[in-house]
Design a protein around this motif. Structure first.
Motif, short mmCIF file in Angstrom:
data_model
loop_
_atom_site.label_atom_id
_atom_site.label_comp_id
_atom_site.label_asym_id
_atom_site.label_seq_id
_atom_site.Cartn_x
_atom_site.Cartn_y
_atom_site.Cartn_z
N ALA A 154 6.19 -0.97 -6.15
CA ALA A 154 6.18 0.18 -7.08
C ALA A 154 5.01 1.11 -6.79
O ALA A 154 5.16 2.33 -6.80
N THR A 155 3.83 0.55 -6.53
CA THR A 155 2.68 1.41 -6.23
C THR A 155 2.89 2.15 -4.91
O THR A 155 2.44 3.29 -4.76
N LYS A 202 5.54 5.04 -19.60
CA LYS A 202 5.20 3.62 -19.55
C LYS A 202 5.84 2.99 -18.31
O LYS A 202 6.83 3.47 -17.79
N GLY A 203 5.27 1.88 -17.86
CA GLY A 203 5.82 1.17 -16.73
C GLY A 203 7.07 0.41 -17.13
O GLY A 203 7.36 0.22 -18.31
N SER A 204 7.80 -0.05 -16.13
CA SER A 204 9.03 -0.79 -16.41
C SER A 204 9.30 -1.81 -15.31
O SER A 204 8.89 -1.65 -14.17
N LEU A 205 10.00 -2.90 -15.70
CA LEU A 205 10.47 -3.93 -14.78
C LEU A 205 11.94 -4.14 -15.05
O LEU A 205 12.36 -4.25 -16.21
N THR A 206 12.73 -4.22 -14.00
CA THR A 206 14.16 -4.45 -14.18
C THR A 206 14.64 -5.39 -13.09
O THR A 206 13.97 -5.61 -12.08
N GLY A 207 15.84 -5.97 -13.30
CA GLY A 207 16.41 -6.87 -12.31
C GLY A 207 15.90 -8.29 -12.42
O GLY A 207 16.04 -9.09 -11.50
N SER A 243 -2.19 7.22 -11.61
CA SER A 243 -3.05 6.80 -12.72
C SER A 243 -3.30 5.30 -12.71
O SER A 243 -4.24 4.82 -13.34
N GLY A 244 -2.43 4.55 -12.05
CA GLY A 244 -2.63 3.12 -11.94
C GLY A 244 -2.25 2.64 -10.56
O GLY A 244 -1.18 2.96 -10.04
N PHE A 245 -3.12 1.84 -9.95
CA PHE A 245 -2.82 1.20 -8.67
C PHE A 245 -3.39 -0.22 -8.74
O PHE A 245 -2.71 -1.14 -9.17
N THR A 262 15.60 -8.96 -6.36
CA THR A 262 16.38 -8.09 -7.25
C THR A 262 15.47 -7.28 -8.18
O THR A 262 15.95 -6.42 -8.93
N ILE A 263 14.18 -7.59 -8.17
CA ILE A 263 13.26 -7.00 -9.15
C ILE A 263 12.79 -5.62 -8.67
O ILE A 263 12.42 -5.44 -7.51
N LEU A 264 12.79 -4.67 -9.58
CA LEU A 264 12.33 -3.31 -9.30
C LEU A 264 11.40 -2.88 -10.43
O LEU A 264 11.64 -3.21 -11.60
N ALA A 265 10.33 -2.19 -10.09
CA ALA A 265 9.35 -1.75 -11.10
C ALA A 265 9.00 -0.29 -10.89
O ALA A 265 9.17 0.26 -9.79
N THR A 266 8.50 0.34 -11.95
CA THR A 266 7.83 1.64 -11.82
C THR A 266 6.34 1.42 -12.04
O THR A 266 5.93 0.44 -12.66
N ASP A 267 5.55 2.35 -11.55
CA ASP A 267 4.09 2.18 -11.52
C ASP A 267 3.39 3.01 -12.59
O ASP A 267 2.27 3.48 -12.37
#
Length: 559
Positions: free
Chosen positions: A439-440, A417-422, A337-339, A397-402
């Motif tokens: 993430a994408t 919803k998207g997320s950012l961690t680390g 749904s998002g790129f 260290t950063i990880l995301a979902t798309d």
């Protein structure tokens, strides 16, 4: 010497319409033109905060005429008389409520400024509640009408959207008689038949977005629809039983539209289809090809022979439909749904100071201010890319979902919803951008894995669209994550090329679209090969991505 015959591919994207004129004998592009939807570009009728995205039918009509006429103006003299076919693709599901004549309600004076009377763009997610109700009822019903749509109905699709419009707007209920998809309306308009019961409907849109299937004689039953909500009473009767692949001719241009476009009435018009499916045809898709249409979102397309598909149902994708890509094969659709929209969101985030602080500064003269703002805005993504590329895979260290715009595949859920961690105090904009790109790519791998797990063979990956041609960083990251080589199609106009190919078949120049593909295909420009070391690093990061995704999804369920 035999004179060439030409065909037009008409590609309606999210922001604009592109018309290309192609030599039907060899696929050579004669001319093209792009026209942006004027009302859409001004932000009319949309509210991003509520996920409402609507487009006025006048936008579609105006750019249709302007794009074709401009393309003709750039063509050699005598081109118009030699055009014999038109194919059309659009985004989808992009439906609108109509009256008895098939007129979109926004074209009626009383609804001219009513967003609910307009085409509901694919990315509109206002119908999440209705999609949930469809899914619950389908699982209780004797026939699961979502079975060939991955088992999960999405708020991006037609029945959820149309029910939401009827519920939200009492004024429309008294006039709404039927609905039509954008890809069906344009061919109907051009050939003079928009009557709901008789216009030819796309197999592609009906099968992937409207729960149409031959085994239950078309659309879901009247009883199912009225149990869902009595507001849908009569709609099935005012729609269709049969659907058609895009090698079918709808008819010929009417005198009115031939005059408006500067063409003749001898131009055949093909049944429309969704843009990603046409794009796959435009890059000569064959069994085993996994075609990624990469833009604001992604659509992933495969064409699978009957004998390979068998009776299997693949859960969590966007449908498996006989003839939706290549007539005589099962078309599979998936996607994100998002790129590109995710990168655009991050760019807007970084633009905030220059558009809200520098823009108001009295220390810089207005002309310099505007130039500075544009220069910085244009440079953001290229500069982020240059810096992000310097970071070795797995070092950040950063990880995301798309899921900033929800999740389409696997297992549609538009509430996510998207997320950012680390994040640390040392986290920089390029590091965050790199995490979003990764993430994408991880979202892409989730789709590939779902297909592989269900026995679908993927022989090669093909990338099409602007990002595939313009962002080596994104494409190389994707190849590394997938552990697969990715071919990039030569033409940026793959969807329009696919439409043009079907236009050539509708005009009788080829017996089937495979012949048109062989003659008109433009091949590939480059291939990205995976870096094995990076692939191993990303395999571990992908497992962390999956854990992060499960955590955020569980949090949503408990909230």
């Amino acid at each position: 010497m035999r004179r060439s015959k030409y065909v037009i591919g008409l590609d309606y994207g999210t922001d604009s319409c592109r018309a290309i004129i192609v030599d039907a004998a060899n696929g050579k592009e004669i001319a093209s033109a792009v026209k942006y939807y004027p009302r859409w570009m001004k932000g009319y009728y949309c509210d991003p905060h509520t996920n409402r995205y609507r487009q006025h039918p006048l936008d579609y009509i105006e750019v249709l005429e302007e794009s074709i006429r401009e393309a003709l103006s750039r063509s050699p003299e005598g081109t118009a008389e030699r055009i014999v076919g038109i194919g059309v693709d659009t985004t989808g599901s992009t439906p609108v409520l109509t009256d008895r004549q098939g007129t979109p309600l926004a074209l009626l004076p009383q609804f001219a400024e009513n967003p609910n009377a307009m085409f509901v763009l694919w990315k509109d997610h206002t119908a999440v509640k209705e999609a949930g109700e469809i899914n619950r009822l389908a699982k209780e019903w004797e026939t699961d009408y979502t079975a060939y749509e991955g088992g999960i109905y999405s708020s991006e699709w037609v029945w959820a959207k149309m029910l939401h419009m009827l519920r939200e707007d009492e004024q429309l209920r008294h006039v709404a008689y039927s609905w039509v998809e954008h890809c069906d309306w344009i061919p109907g308009l051009l050939t003079g038949n928009t009557m709901p019961e008789t216009m030819l409907r796309s197999r592609c849109a009906a099968g992937h977005k409207a729960m149409w299937h031959e085994s239950w004689e078309g659309l879901p039953s009247e009883k199912f629809l009225t149990t869902l909500d009595p507001l849908l009473t009569g709609f099935r009767q005012h729609l269709y039983r049969k659907t058609y692949p895009s090698d079918t001719r709808v008819g010929y241009l009417t005198e009115e539209w031939a005059r408006k476009l500067g063409l003749t009435t001898n131009v055949a018009v093909a049944v429309g289809a969704l843009d990603s499916h046409m794009g796959a045809v435009g890059v000569e898709i064959k069994p085993g090809d996994f075609v990624r249409v990469i833009g604001t979102s992604t659509c992933d397309i495969m064409a699978v022979p009957y004998e390979e598909m068998g009776n299997r149902l693949i859960p969590g994708i966007c449908g498996q439909v006989d003839g939706s890509v290549i007539p005589g094969m099962i078309g599979l659709e998936a996607g994100q749904s998002g790129f590109g929209d995710i990168y655009a969101w991050f760019k807007r985030l970084l633009e905030w100071p220059i558009r809200n602080i520098i823009a108001k500064s009295e220390l810089i003269n207005p002309e310099t201010r505007e130039r500075l703002i544009e220069e910085v805005s244009t440079a953001i993504i290229p500069e982020l890319t240059r810096e992000a590329e310097k970071v070795p895979a797995g070092e950040s260290t950063i990880l995301a979902t798309d899921w900033m715009n929800g999740r389409r595949t696997p297992d549609a859920n538009q509430l996510l919803k998207g997320s950012l961690t680390g994040l640390t105090l040392g986290s920089s904009a390029p590091l965050i951008f790199r995490a979003l790109v990764e993430a994408t790519a991880f979202g892409s791998k989730a789709i590939v894995d779902r297909l592989l797990e269900n026995g679908i063979e993927i022989k090669q990956v093909i990338g099409i669209g602007g990002i595939s041609l313009k962002s080596p960083f994104v494409m190389q990251t994707m190849a590394d994550v997938l552990g697969m080589s990715i071919k990039v199609a030569r033409t940026e106009q793959s969807c329009a090329f696919g439409s043009a190919m079907f236009g050539a078949v509708a005009a009788g120049l080829y017996r089937k679209v495979e012949e048109a593909q062989q003659a008109m295909g433009q091949g590939f420009v480059t291939t990205y090969h995976p870096n094995e070391r990076n692939h191993q690093l990303y395999s571990e990061l992908y497992r962390k991505y999956q854990r992060l995704g499960k955590f955020t999804e569980e949090e949503l369920r408990q909230s």
